[in-house]
Design an enzyme around this catalytic site. Structure first.
Site, PDB file in Angstrom:
ATOM      1  N   MET A  49     -94.772  31.881  66.779  1.00 28.11           N
ATOM      2  CA  MET A  49     -94.304  31.163  67.975  1.00 28.11           C
ATOM      3  C   MET A  49     -93.956  32.183  69.050  1.00 28.11           C
ATOM      4  O   MET A  49     -93.036  33.002  68.880  1.00 28.11           O
ATOM      5  CB  MET A  49     -93.081  30.293  67.642  1.00 28.11           C
ATOM      6  CG  MET A  49     -93.440  29.055  66.825  1.00 28.11           C
ATOM      7  SD  MET A  49     -92.024  27.961  66.531  1.00 28.11           S
ATOM      8  CE  MET A  49     -91.199  28.806  65.186  1.00 28.11           C
ATOM      9  N   ALA A  50     -94.709  32.115  70.151  1.00 23.38           N
ATOM     10  CA  ALA A  50     -94.504  33.049  71.263  1.00 23.38           C
ATOM     11  C   ALA A  50     -93.072  32.915  71.775  1.00 23.38           C
ATOM     12  O   ALA A  50     -92.557  31.808  71.920  1.00 23.38           O
ATOM     13  CB  ALA A  50     -95.492  32.735  72.384  1.00 23.38           C
TER      14      ALA A  50
ATOM     15  N   GLN B  40    -100.281  38.236  64.695  1.00 25.49           N
ATOM     16  CA  GLN B  40    -101.247  37.266  65.206  1.00 25.49           C
ATOM     17  C   GLN B  40    -101.893  37.767  66.479  1.00 25.49           C
ATOM     18  O   GLN B  40    -101.210  38.241  67.391  1.00 25.49           O
ATOM     19  CB  GLN B  40    -100.616  35.905  65.495  1.00 25.49           C
ATOM     20  CG  GLN B  40    -101.729  34.891  65.798  1.00 25.49           C
ATOM     21  CD  GLN B  40    -101.246  33.553  66.305  1.00 25.49           C
ATOM     22  OE1 GLN B  40    -100.435  33.486  67.209  1.00 25.49           O
ATOM     23  NE2 GLN B  40    -101.775  32.482  65.730  1.00 25.49           N
TER      24      GLN B  40
ATOM     25  N   CYS C  22    -104.002  27.471  70.883  1.00 31.12           N
ATOM     26  CA  CYS C  22    -103.156  27.366  72.073  1.00 31.12           C
ATOM     27  C   CYS C  22    -103.681  26.282  73.030  1.00 31.12           C
ATOM     28  O   CYS C  22    -104.826  26.349  73.478  1.00 31.12           O
ATOM     29  CB  CYS C  22    -103.109  28.720  72.782  1.00 31.12           C
ATOM     30  SG  CYS C  22    -102.012  28.678  74.190  1.00 31.12           S
TER      31      CYS C  22
ATOM     32  N   HIS D  83    -103.355  23.040  62.329  1.00 30.64           N
ATOM     33  CA  HIS D  83    -102.317  22.225  62.959  1.00 30.64           C
ATOM     34  C   HIS D  83    -102.968  20.864  63.228  1.00 30.64           C
ATOM     35  O   HIS D  83    -103.935  20.783  63.992  1.00 30.64           O
ATOM     36  CB  HIS D  83    -101.838  22.904  64.253  1.00 30.64           C
ATOM     37  CG  HIS D  83    -100.830  22.082  65.007  1.00 30.64           C
ATOM     38  ND1 HIS D  83    -100.416  22.393  66.284  1.00 30.64           N
ATOM     39  CD2 HIS D  83    -100.145  20.965  64.658  1.00 30.64           C
ATOM     40  CE1 HIS D  83     -99.521  21.499  66.694  1.00 30.64           C
ATOM     41  NE2 HIS D  83     -99.349  20.620  65.722  1.00 30.64           N
TER      42      HIS D  83
ATOM     43  N   ASN E 238    -100.342  22.535  58.677  1.00 27.65           N
ATOM     44  CA  ASN E 238     -99.316  22.775  59.694  1.00 27.65           C
ATOM     45  C   ASN E 238     -99.140  21.531  60.571  1.00 27.65           C
ATOM     46  O   ASN E 238    -100.100  20.873  60.921  1.00 27.65           O
ATOM     47  CB  ASN E 238     -99.756  23.974  60.554  1.00 27.65           C
ATOM     48  CG  ASN E 238     -98.852  24.219  61.758  1.00 27.65           C
ATOM     49  OD1 ASN E 238     -99.332  24.368  62.880  1.00 27.65           O
ATOM     50  ND2 ASN E 238     -97.560  24.272  61.541  1.00 27.65           N
TER      51      ASN E 238
ATOM     52  N   ASP F 215     -95.326  19.265  61.924  1.00 29.42           N
ATOM     53  CA  ASP F 215     -94.278  18.278  61.654  1.00 29.42           C
ATOM     54  C   ASP F 215     -93.596  18.451  60.301  1.00 29.42           C
ATOM     55  O   ASP F 215     -93.179  17.463  59.695  1.00 29.42           O
ATOM     56  CB  ASP F 215     -94.812  16.847  61.770  1.00 29.42           C
ATOM     57  CG  ASP F 215     -95.328  16.534  63.162  1.00 29.42           C
ATOM     58  OD1 ASP F 215     -95.135  17.378  64.061  1.00 29.42           O
ATOM     59  OD2 ASP F 215     -95.916  15.461  63.350  1.00 29.42           O
TER      60      ASP F 215
ATOM     61  N   GLY G 252     -93.232  25.644  61.896  1.00 28.55           N
ATOM     62  CA  GLY G 252     -92.887  26.142  63.224  1.00 28.55           C
ATOM     63  C   GLY G 252     -91.547  25.613  63.695  1.00 28.55           C
ATOM     64  O   GLY G 252     -90.480  26.111  63.329  1.00 28.55           O
TER      65      GLY G 252
HETATM   66  C1  LIG Z   1     -92.359  27.728  71.239  1.00 27.19           C
HETATM   67  C2  LIG Z   1     -93.677  27.714  70.504  1.00 27.19           C
HETATM   68  C3  LIG Z   1     -94.514  28.789  70.604  1.00 27.19           C
HETATM   69  C4  LIG Z   1     -95.733  28.800  69.914  1.00 27.19           C
HETATM   70  N1  LIG Z   1     -96.526  29.906  69.962  1.00 27.19           N
HETATM   71  C5  LIG Z   1     -97.639  29.970  69.190  1.00 27.19           C
HETATM   72  C6  LIG Z   1     -98.411  31.146  69.110  1.00 27.19           C
HETATM   73  O1  LIG Z   1     -98.109  32.155  69.754  1.00 27.19           O
HETATM   74  N2  LIG Z   1     -99.504  31.157  68.297  1.00 27.19           N
HETATM   75  C7  LIG Z   1     -99.876  30.046  67.576  1.00 27.19           C
HETATM   76  O2  LIG Z   1    -100.876  30.088  66.851  1.00 27.19           O
HETATM   77  N3  LIG Z   1     -99.169  28.911  67.639  1.00 27.19           N
HETATM   78  C8  LIG Z   1     -98.052  28.861  68.405  1.00 27.19           C
HETATM   79  N4  LIG Z   1     -97.291  27.727  68.408  1.00 27.19           N
HETATM   80  C9  LIG Z   1     -97.705  26.597  67.560  1.00 27.19           C
HETATM   81  C10 LIG Z   1     -97.052  26.698  66.202  1.00 27.19           C
HETATM   82  O3  LIG Z   1     -97.466  27.864  65.515  1.00 27.19           O
HETATM   83  C11 LIG Z   1     -97.390  25.463  65.338  1.00 27.19           C
HETATM   84  O4  LIG Z   1     -98.782  25.424  65.141  1.00 27.19           O
HETATM   85  C12 LIG Z   1     -96.957  24.164  65.997  1.00 27.19           C
HETATM   86  O5  LIG Z   1     -95.654  24.268  66.526  1.00 27.19           O
HETATM   87  C13 LIG Z   1     -97.005  23.002  64.990  1.00 27.19           C
HETATM   88  O6  LIG Z   1     -96.193  23.256  63.882  1.00 27.19           O
HETATM   89  P1  LIG Z   1     -94.715  22.603  63.763  1.00 27.19           P
HETATM   90  O7  LIG Z   1     -94.879  21.109  63.853  1.00 27.19           O
HETATM   91  O8  LIG Z   1     -94.238  23.061  62.420  1.00 27.19           O
HETATM   92  O9  LIG Z   1     -93.931  23.119  64.908  1.00 27.19           O
HETATM   93  C14 LIG Z   1     -96.113  27.687  69.123  1.00 27.19           C
HETATM   94  C15 LIG Z   1     -95.258  26.584  69.052  1.00 27.19           C
HETATM   95  C16 LIG Z   1     -94.051  26.580  69.724  1.00 27.19           C
HETATM   96  C17 LIG Z   1     -93.141  25.386  69.588  1.00 27.19           C
END
Ligand SMILES: Cc1cc2nc3c(=O)[nH]c(=O)nc-3n(C[C@H](O)[C@H](O)[C@H](O)COP(=O)(O)O)c2cc1C
EC number: 1.3.1.-
Length: 384
Positions: A31-32, A84, A115, A187, A219, A221, A243
């Site tokens: 997560m960026a 990553q 992204c 995802h 991935n 939720d 995430g």
């Molecule tokens: C603040 C934020 C930053 C994210 N940055 C990236 C990233 O840099 N690279 C990436 O592959 N996914 C990024 N994601 C997506 C997450 O890795 C993940 O795929 C997405 O949040 C769904 O998973 P979750 O429901 O568990 O949050 C980001 C998500 C969030 C909320």
């Protein structure tokens, strides 16, 4: 389902990503702006797993941008070091991975093709890219060829597709597998969904049936340990990527470790324990970025840590403006440590937003086999 049902219900087995055993089969999603060395350490203190760093732009790495070099900091005891990369050009991606290998910068490389941010998809990057099958395959192959001699596994993370009419995940899974990826992570949303609605776990199941020779990670939720077990049971995935569920709740990794080993999942922490975690997060950020910058960075986590706790708006506002460790300590001292974890702090958290049409380069959908490298897409993007 309770944690104790796990082994029989899910058949969860050891996850291997190249030479790395990931046990329990849990991955901290990149997560960026979040998964820097401080946050990863905080999560690692709760449980084992694979903890992926913030996304690094391959061009910025190759060009040695100072900020990028700072972002690839790992703790001395962090193994595997998981980085990553984002990229749209096989040549640059190959160079970036070669640099990682030659300079021993990481032990695992993940690639971001998920992204959905308009400034990225508009140029053909991120979740727009897997639509171009040949280009996608070329990028994966370039990374794998550079990483393979050093035994560094490359994994690929993507979404279901651009929108419901343009699904790409089955081709992406097959192409990643054919081109040497060590695992894929899906995802369960399209780019047009961004973070809205719910993730489609049935797509994870379909991908798992389609990609048979490498692990498939699910991935989307997972907000509790039970969600993780349910995803494994419903999809047959080989591991889970978490995430938003751990934002302001790094102890989710302790819960996941318990659940995957058939132990009871601990109760949510009292406010006193949450305060201790917040303080620890602050210290780690201050070590990494310096006190002023670190405390400013912590502000974005405050509402997640304090979510649902009855602390009053003045105090809540104070936390949102914190700028030093001393000030943080003052605020924490005003909290009642005995307040139990609030029931309404469970469930979805973090970024949600609304669905929208995906902005793509002119004519992008005309030819999926066109392998021309898009121009201007190697920008710094934030969020996948
Ligand atoms: C603040 C934020 C930053 C994210 N940055 C990236 C990233 O840099 N690279 C990436 O592959 N996914 C990024 N994601 C997506 C997450 O890795 C993940 O795929 C997405 O949040 C769904 O998973 P979750 O429901 O568990 O949050 C980001 C998500 C969030 C909320």
């Amino acid at each position: 389902m309770t944690a104790l049902d796990l082994p029989a219900a899910t058949g969860a087995k050891t996850l291997r990503i190249g030479p790395h055993e990931v046990d329990p089969p849990v991955v901290l999603a990149p997560m960026a702006g979040i998964t820097n060395v401080a946050f990863r350490r905080l999560c690692r203190e709760y449980g084992a797993g694979l903890y992926v760093c913030e996304m690094i732009t391959s061009r910025a790495l190759v060009e040695r941008h100072p900020k990028t070099l700072e972002m690839i900091t790992f703790d001395a005891d962090e193994r595997p070091r998981s980085m990553q990369l984002y990229g749209v050009d096989p040549v640059t991606m190959g160079k970036a991975v070669r640099m990682i290998v030659d300079e021993d910068l990481a032990d695992h490389v993940d690639m971001n093709f998920g992204c959905p941010v308009p400034k990225v998809t508009r140029k053909g990057g991120g979740s727009a890219l897997p639509y171009k099958r040949r280009l996608f395959a070329d990028i994966v192959r370039a990374a794998v060829e550079a990483a393979e001699p050093a035994g560094v596994p490359v994994t690929v993370k993507f979404r279901i597709g651009i929108d419901d009419e343009h699904l790409t995940y089955l081709d992406a899974g097959r192409l990643a597998e054919e081109n040497g990826a060590a695992a894929v992570a899906l995802h369960g949303r399209t780019a047009s969904q961004r973070y809205s609605g719910t993730a489609d776990w049935s797509a994870i199941r379909t991908l798992k049936e389609h990609v048979t020779s490498i692990p498939v990670l699910g991935n989307g939720d997972i907000f509790s340990a039970d969600d993780a077990l349910r995803m494994v049971a419903e999809t047959g995935c080989d591991g889970v990527v978490v995430g938003r569920g751990c934002l302001g709740r790094p102890w989710l990794f302790r819960d996941l470790q318990a659940a995957f080993t058939g132990q009871p999942v601990p109760e949510g922490p009292h406010l006193g324990e949450v305060s201790r975690v917040l303080r620890r997060h602050a210290e780690l950020l201050a070590d990494h970025m310096g006190e002023e910058k670190g405390l400013r960075d912590l502000r974005k986590h405050m509402s997640q840590y304090l979510r649902g706790f009855p602390i009053g708006s003045d105090l809540r506002q104070g936390f949102g403006l914190v700028s030093s460790l001393a000030q943080l300590d003052d605020l924490l001292a005003q909290l009642d440590p005995d307040v139990p974890f609030p029931v309404d702090a469970e469930g979805p958290r973090g970024r949600q937003g609304s669905a929208g049409k995906v902005v793509l380069p002119e004519g992008w959908l005309d030819d999926p086999e066109d392998a021309t490298v898009p121009t201007g897409a190697e920008i710094d993007s934030s969020g996948g």
